[in-house]
Design an enzyme around this catalytic site. Structure first.
Site, PDB file in Angstrom:
ATOM      1  N   GLU A  43      27.783  28.920  49.032  1.00 10.26           N
ATOM      2  CA  GLU A  43      28.425  27.654  49.427  1.00 10.26           C
ATOM      3  C   GLU A  43      28.605  27.596  50.942  1.00 10.26           C
ATOM      4  OE1 GLU A  43      31.764  28.138  46.588  1.00 10.26           O
ATOM      5  OE2 GLU A  43      31.071  26.236  45.736  1.00 10.26           O
ATOM      6  N   GLU A  80      29.575  32.126  38.893  1.00  5.13           N
ATOM      7  CA  GLU A  80      30.875  31.582  38.470  1.00  5.13           C
ATOM      8  C   GLU A  80      30.994  31.503  36.950  1.00  5.13           C
ATOM      9  OE1 GLU A  80      29.210  30.662  41.101  1.00  5.13           O
ATOM     10  OE2 GLU A  80      30.568  30.192  42.751  1.00  5.13           O
TER      11      GLU A  80
HETATM   12  C1  1HE Z   1      34.792  42.119  45.890  1.00  2.00           C
HETATM   13  C2  1HE Z   1      33.936  41.030  45.656  1.00  2.00           C
HETATM   14  C3  1HE Z   1      34.547  39.763  45.450  1.00  2.00           C
HETATM   15  C4  1HE Z   1      32.735  42.786  45.943  1.00  2.00           C
HETATM   16  N1  1HE Z   1      35.872  39.683  45.477  1.00  2.00           N
HETATM   17  N2  1HE Z   1      36.116  41.976  45.902  1.00  2.00           N
HETATM   18  N3  1HE Z   1      31.528  36.657  43.449  1.00  2.00           N
HETATM   19  C5  1HE Z   1      30.953  37.482  42.546  1.00  2.00           C
HETATM   20  O1  1HE Z   1      31.113  37.334  41.362  1.00  2.00           O
HETATM   21  C6  1HE Z   1      30.154  38.615  43.126  1.00  2.00           C
HETATM   22  C7  1HE Z   1      30.881  39.912  42.853  1.00  2.00           C
HETATM   23  N4  1HE Z   1      30.286  41.007  43.587  1.00  2.00           N
HETATM   24  C8  1HE Z   1      29.134  41.640  43.194  1.00  2.00           C
HETATM   25  O2  1HE Z   1      28.463  41.250  42.260  1.00  2.00           O
HETATM   26  C9  1HE Z   1      28.746  42.850  43.983  1.00  2.00           C
HETATM   27  O3  1HE Z   1      29.905  43.325  44.656  1.00  2.00           O
HETATM   28  C10 1HE Z   1      27.627  42.602  45.022  1.00  2.00           C
HETATM   29  C11 1HE Z   1      26.296  42.357  44.278  1.00  2.00           C
HETATM   30  C12 1HE Z   1      27.926  41.399  45.913  1.00  2.00           C
HETATM   31  C13 1HE Z   1      27.504  43.825  45.933  1.00  2.00           C
HETATM   32  O4  1HE Z   1      27.334  45.003  45.135  1.00  2.00           O
HETATM   33  P1  1HE Z   1      27.605  46.444  45.815  1.00  2.00           P
HETATM   34  O5  1HE Z   1      27.180  47.472  44.786  1.00  2.00           O
HETATM   35  O6  1HE Z   1      26.962  46.501  47.151  1.00  2.00           O
HETATM   36  O7  1HE Z   1      29.171  46.513  46.084  1.00  2.00           O
HETATM   37  P2  1HE Z   1      30.380  46.776  45.041  1.00  2.00           P
HETATM   38  O8  1HE Z   1      30.499  48.258  44.789  1.00  2.00           O
HETATM   39  O9  1HE Z   1      30.230  45.920  43.829  1.00  2.00           O
HETATM   40  O10 1HE Z   1      31.651  46.232  45.843  1.00  2.00           O
HETATM   41  C14 1HE Z   1      32.176  46.925  46.959  1.00  2.00           C
HETATM   42  C15 1HE Z   1      33.649  46.552  47.036  1.00  2.00           C
HETATM   43  O11 1HE Z   1      33.737  45.148  47.310  1.00  2.00           O
HETATM   44  C16 1HE Z   1      34.391  46.773  45.738  1.00  2.00           C
HETATM   45  O12 1HE Z   1      35.725  47.066  46.074  1.00  2.00           O
HETATM   46  P3  1HE Z   1      36.285  48.618  45.995  1.00  2.00           P
HETATM   47  O13 1HE Z   1      37.703  48.495  46.448  1.00  2.00           O
HETATM   48  O14 1HE Z   1      36.092  49.022  44.570  1.00  2.00           O
HETATM   49  O15 1HE Z   1      35.405  49.395  46.940  1.00  2.00           O
HETATM   50  C17 1HE Z   1      34.350  45.429  45.092  1.00  2.00           C
HETATM   51  O16 1HE Z   1      35.391  45.212  44.171  1.00  2.00           O
HETATM   52  C18 1HE Z   1      34.513  44.533  46.292  1.00  2.00           C
HETATM   53  N5  1HE Z   1      34.011  43.191  46.048  1.00  2.00           N
HETATM   54  N6  1HE Z   1      32.667  41.475  45.705  1.00  2.00           N
HETATM   55  C19 1HE Z   1      36.638  40.779  45.702  1.00  2.00           C
HETATM   56  N7  1HE Z   1      33.816  38.660  45.262  1.00  2.00           N
HETATM   57  C20 1HE Z   1      35.642  28.724  46.317  1.00  2.00           C
HETATM   58  S1  1HE Z   1      34.999  29.016  44.764  1.00  2.00           S
HETATM   59  C21 1HE Z   1      33.762  30.234  44.939  1.00  2.00           C
HETATM   60  C22 1HE Z   1      33.586  30.928  43.625  1.00  2.00           C
HETATM   61  C23 1HE Z   1      32.893  32.234  43.760  1.00  2.00           C
HETATM   62  O17 1HE Z   1      32.519  32.651  44.818  1.00  2.00           O
HETATM   63  S2  1HE Z   1      32.674  33.069  42.278  1.00  2.00           S
HETATM   64  C24 1HE Z   1      31.640  34.390  42.700  1.00  2.00           C
HETATM   65  C25 1HE Z   1      32.417  35.595  43.135  1.00  2.00           C
END
Ligand code: 1HE
Length: 260
Positions: A109, A129
């Protein structure tokens, strides 16, 4: 600024998303920093670039913060994204985004609110989402749907699948695909070029084109004629038109791939 770094390169303001440990997930405080950085950029630059530090451009909404919100707080949060991303899409500057790794959810976005998107081959695009039990809230139903079309966006949201940079280019999500690591340089090059345009032309390009696209044909043509006439009356337009007419060096349209 804990979530962002900024840099001025000539006339180009660079905003770098810099929360790599959370994959640049966007919290409320992050949105406010972005807002402040846009204010800074508009004061000092003629074009802007948004890029990111770490393995991914942006993982979208900070889900850890979002899960603690009431529904109404969620509405206010979404509306604030709309305001701030609206300042990118319809502000004072042309914005180019340099994309790599995950460009997902709110990250897509954010990219959709910029005017030109440059991806490298590591970039992948998704709208997860549906898998999270939520809906897009940062403008995708308006901006991203207009870029790729409703059918493709519906497919992405229903299936949760990702598309790579080449597919994104075919889908009109990005305009340039570069080798891995080369998106930022290309984005700065494009922004530097855009910064040489007349400010009023850039303003008309970013404000008038999307509005005219939403108009009926006849209304759009009418509005276009007035903008064309108004921009041509500026002293800058006169100087630029005369530069071409007097055969000034560098004023010809260059052939693709040449620097003439
Ligand atoms: C996060 C987030 C997040 C990572 N919010 N903390 N977005 C999503 O559904 C995407 C969610 N994220 C992923 O699918 C993956 O993290 C990635 C593919 C982007 C990257 O994977 P990777 O293996 O490089 O990283 P990771 O091990 O998954 O994440 C590293 C850290 O970032 C980990 O935290 P930690 O404390 O365990 O190290 C994750 O929890 C954190 N992290 N993504 C919070 N999104 C205005 S409306 C918009 C609506 C949306 O955007 S919905 C989609 C949300």
């Amino acid at each position: 600024m804990p979530y962002l770094t900024t840099e001025l390169r000539g006339d180009v303001a660079l905003i770098c998303l810099d929360r790599p440990e959370k994959r640049n997930a966007i919290s409320d405080a992050f949105v406010e920093e972005l807002n402040a950085a846009i204010t800074w950029a508009e004061a000092v630059a003629k074009a802007g670039v948004i890029h990111a530090n770490g393995p991914h451009f942006c993982a979208g909404l900070d889900l850890a913060e979002h899960v603690r919100k009431t529904p109404f707080e969620g509405v206010h949060g979404s509306r604030r994204w709309h305001e701030v991303f609206g300042r990118i899409q319809r502000g004072r500057l042309p914005w180019i985004s340099a994309l790599h790794g995950a460009v997902v959810g709110g990250g897509l976005e954010l990219a959709s609110s910029t005017h030109v998107r440059v991806a490298d081959t590591s970039a992948f695009f998704a709208l997860p989402e549906g898998q999270r039990g939520i809906f897009v809230g940062g403008g995708a139903s308006v901006r991203t749907a207009r870029l790729m079309g409703v059918a493709r966006m519906t497919d992405l949201m229903l299936t949760g699948r990702s598309v790579d940079a080449d597919q994104a280019e075919r889908w009109n999500l990005v305009q340039y695909v570069m080798p891995e690591g080369a998106a930022l340089d290309k984005a700065v090059e494009l922004a530097t070029q855009a910064a040489t345009n007349a400010e009023i032309s850039n303003y008309a390009i970013i404000h008038a084109l999307p509005r005219i696209q939403d108009m009926a044909t006849d209304d759009g043509l009418f509005v276009e004629s007035f903008i064309a006439s108004f921009t041509a009356t500026s002293p800058e337009a006169e100087a630029r038109l005369n530069a071409f007419l007097s055969k000034k060096a560098g004023s010809k349209v260059a052939k693709p791939g040449s620097n003439e």
